[in-house]
Design an enzyme around this catalytic site. Structure first.
Site, PDB file in Angstrom:
ATOM      1  N   ASP A 260     106.252  51.777  94.849  1.00  0.00           N
ATOM      2  CA  ASP A 260     107.044  50.554  94.864  1.00  0.00           C
ATOM      3  C   ASP A 260     106.362  49.495  94.027  1.00  0.00           C
ATOM      4  O   ASP A 260     105.648  49.807  93.083  1.00  0.00           O
ATOM      5  CB  ASP A 260     107.204  50.079  96.320  1.00  0.00           C
TER       6      ASP A 260
ATOM      7  N   SER B 125     116.248  49.786 101.153  1.00  0.00           N
ATOM      8  CA  SER B 125     114.811  49.790 100.869  1.00  0.00           C
ATOM      9  C   SER B 125     113.993  49.765 102.138  1.00  0.00           C
ATOM     10  O   SER B 125     112.904  50.355 102.197  1.00  0.00           O
ATOM     11  CB  SER B 125     114.433  48.550 100.038  1.00  0.00           C
TER      12      SER B 125
ATOM     13  N   HIS C 230     107.978  43.146  97.930  1.00  0.00           N
ATOM     14  CA  HIS C 230     108.851  44.261  98.320  1.00  0.00           C
ATOM     15  C   HIS C 230     108.032  45.426  98.872  1.00  0.00           C
ATOM     16  O   HIS C 230     108.310  45.944  99.965  1.00  0.00           O
ATOM     17  CB  HIS C 230     109.677  44.689  97.114  1.00  0.00           C
TER      18      HIS C 230
END
Length: 475
Positions: free
Chosen positions: A163, A411, A200
């Protein structure tokens, strides 16, 4: 997905990849992004065959000189793919659809696809964002809350998160005290404002650690560059990620792309073949297009040869009773987990950091007539990328992050399921992650309503539904 937000994100990604001419497919709609003027083929005899077929077609039908069609080196080695230039992307119409049409008859004769687009692979909140993060008070609790259990390095389940990287103060968030990996690049801009997508990977790691405390989590910043990379490069980056530390028990991947192709992506083929021969379980996000179009690599879960090695995950809405409006869906999605308004780490607790919203919320759900208070509408905010904002004298909303955040998307449903598989391995002393994943699905009788179908729902014991009444956005 409504085109407005997709187009805003397209411009953002293009600015982040200025040397790569991008376009949208299949028809300027909210589908996928790809590189103009280039197709991907496999190394070996197929590359010159496709090159010749495209050159002949273009010479006979469009009068292009042969130099416009050529293989570009160096070839990509381990991933087994070659780029073929099929036109000048600065000159007029994109030639990729014509090139793919030129090899269609040859594909029919050979019985398999010979060429494909060079898609943009992106984190699942990038070209198709569920929403943007919302600050949570410093004293706010995680959701899912940390499960009972202790970390034992001798028995911990290895999980690789591919990621964006870890924010510099991630260890201030207790569940991430022993998480390792790459640092997040360029957390803030020149004005000290948090960049889009920063946190994230940290957010995902926080969810994983909460659901499964006995995990060794490694976060690799493979998608640090605006969360986007070309398919021709992504396979090699995935190999690099697993080569650094060896194949883990579980890979949590919240990235991918839609595609018109029904048999996967040429650029990921070599990696997926090697994955199939390992014991690693790939847990992959289904994407946030609100569509049944397969999102790769999650959609490999529906191909028989990969069924045991890939677990695709869609998102449940905040009450856990049905699918989130933004979640992709269809028979290729194997399970759904809470993915709307989860709470995890975005930044640490030391210094507050401002964030400016990129997108505006909508008056109604942008995916259809959903009747619940979805993230399309609440909490309301105005984004800097919104059309007409400058001309009307408006200003985008700005907030301060100084601890946890609330965020939505497949996600984040993905690390919930990766954590549940890891937790099952610990509780049952299961050494095979694929067997643990299959047993987890077989053991759940819970179902949720997803687009008219009853789908398997995996809800962690420490997760709690979020009330429908959403408070106003803090300023």
């Amino acid at each position: 997905m409504a085109p407005q937000r997709f187009h805003e994100q397209f411009q953002h990604i293009q600015r982040a990849l200025p040397d790569i001419p991008l376009t949208m497919g299949p028809d300027d709609s909210a589908g996928f992004l790809y590189e103009k003027g280039v197709v991907l083929v496999r190394d070996g005899e197929e590359a010159p065959f496709v090159e010749d077929a495209v050159r002949t077609h273009f010479t006979e039908t469009q009068g292009l000189v042969p130099d416009h069609v050529r293989r570009e080196g160096p070839q990509t080695g381990r991933t087994g793919v070659t780029r073929i230039r099929v036109g000048d992307p600065t000159q007029g119409e994109d030639t990729v659809p014509h090139a793919l049409h030129a090899v269609r008859q040859a594909e029919d004769r050979r019985g398999r696809r010979l060429a494909g687009r060079n898609h943009v692979m992106h984190i699942a909140v990038n070209a198709c964002p569920g929403d943007e993060p919302v600050p949570v008070p410093r004293a706010g609790s995680a959701n899912p809350a940390p499960a009972e259990g202790r970390y034992d390095p001798a028995t911990a389940v290895g999980v690789l998160v591919v990621d964006t990287g870890l924010v510099h103060d991630h260890r201030c968030y207790p569940p991430l005290a022993h998480t390792t990996g790459d640092a997040q690049c360029a957390e803030t801009d020149a004005d000290g404002v948090l960049r889009q997508y920063v946190g994230h990977g940290t957010f995902i790691a926080g969810i994983l650690a909460a659901v499964a405390p006995n995990t060794d989590i490694t976060v690799r910043g493979t998608l640090n560059d605006a969360g986007a990379v070309l398919e021709s490069e992504f396979g090699a980056l995935l190999f690099e990620a697993v080569d650094r530390d060896g194949w883990p028990d579980i890979i949590s991947l919240s990235a991918g792309t839609p595609s018109e192709d029904a048999d996967g992506l040429i650029g990921l083929e070599a990696f997926m073949w090697e994955l199939r021969d390992q014991r690693t379980l790939l847990v992959a996000a289904a994407g946030n297009n609100g569509s049944a179009t397969p999102f790769w690599p999650a959609a490999y879960a529906a191909l028989p040869e990969y069924a045991g090695s890939v677990l695709s995950v869609g998102a449940l809405r905040a009450d856990g009773e049905g699918g989130a409006c933004f979640s992709n869906h269809g028979p290729w999605v194997r399970a759904y987990a809470p993915g709307e308004r989860l709470t995890s780490a975005l930044t640490g607790f030391r210094v507050p950091v401002p964030y400016v919203y990129q997108h505006s919320t909508y008056d109604s759900c942008r995916f259809g007539p959903d009747a619940y208070s979805c993230t399309c509408q609440y909490p309301p905010h105005t984004g800097v990328l919104s059309e007409g904002l400058t001309s009307t004298g408006g200003k985008p909303d700005q907030v301060m992050f100084e601890g946890p955040a609330q965020w939505s998307g497949t996600s984040f449903a993905t690390p919930v399921v990766a954590g549940l598989v890891a937790d099952r391995m610990t509780r049952y002393r299961e050494r095979d992650p694929r067997a643990a994943g299959a047993a987890l699905l077989a053991a759940t009788a819970d179902r949720a309503e997803v687009r008219g179908a009853r789908a398997p729902a995996l809800r962690p014991p420490t997760w709690r539904p979020v009330p429908a009444a959403i408070p106003a956005l803090p300023v």
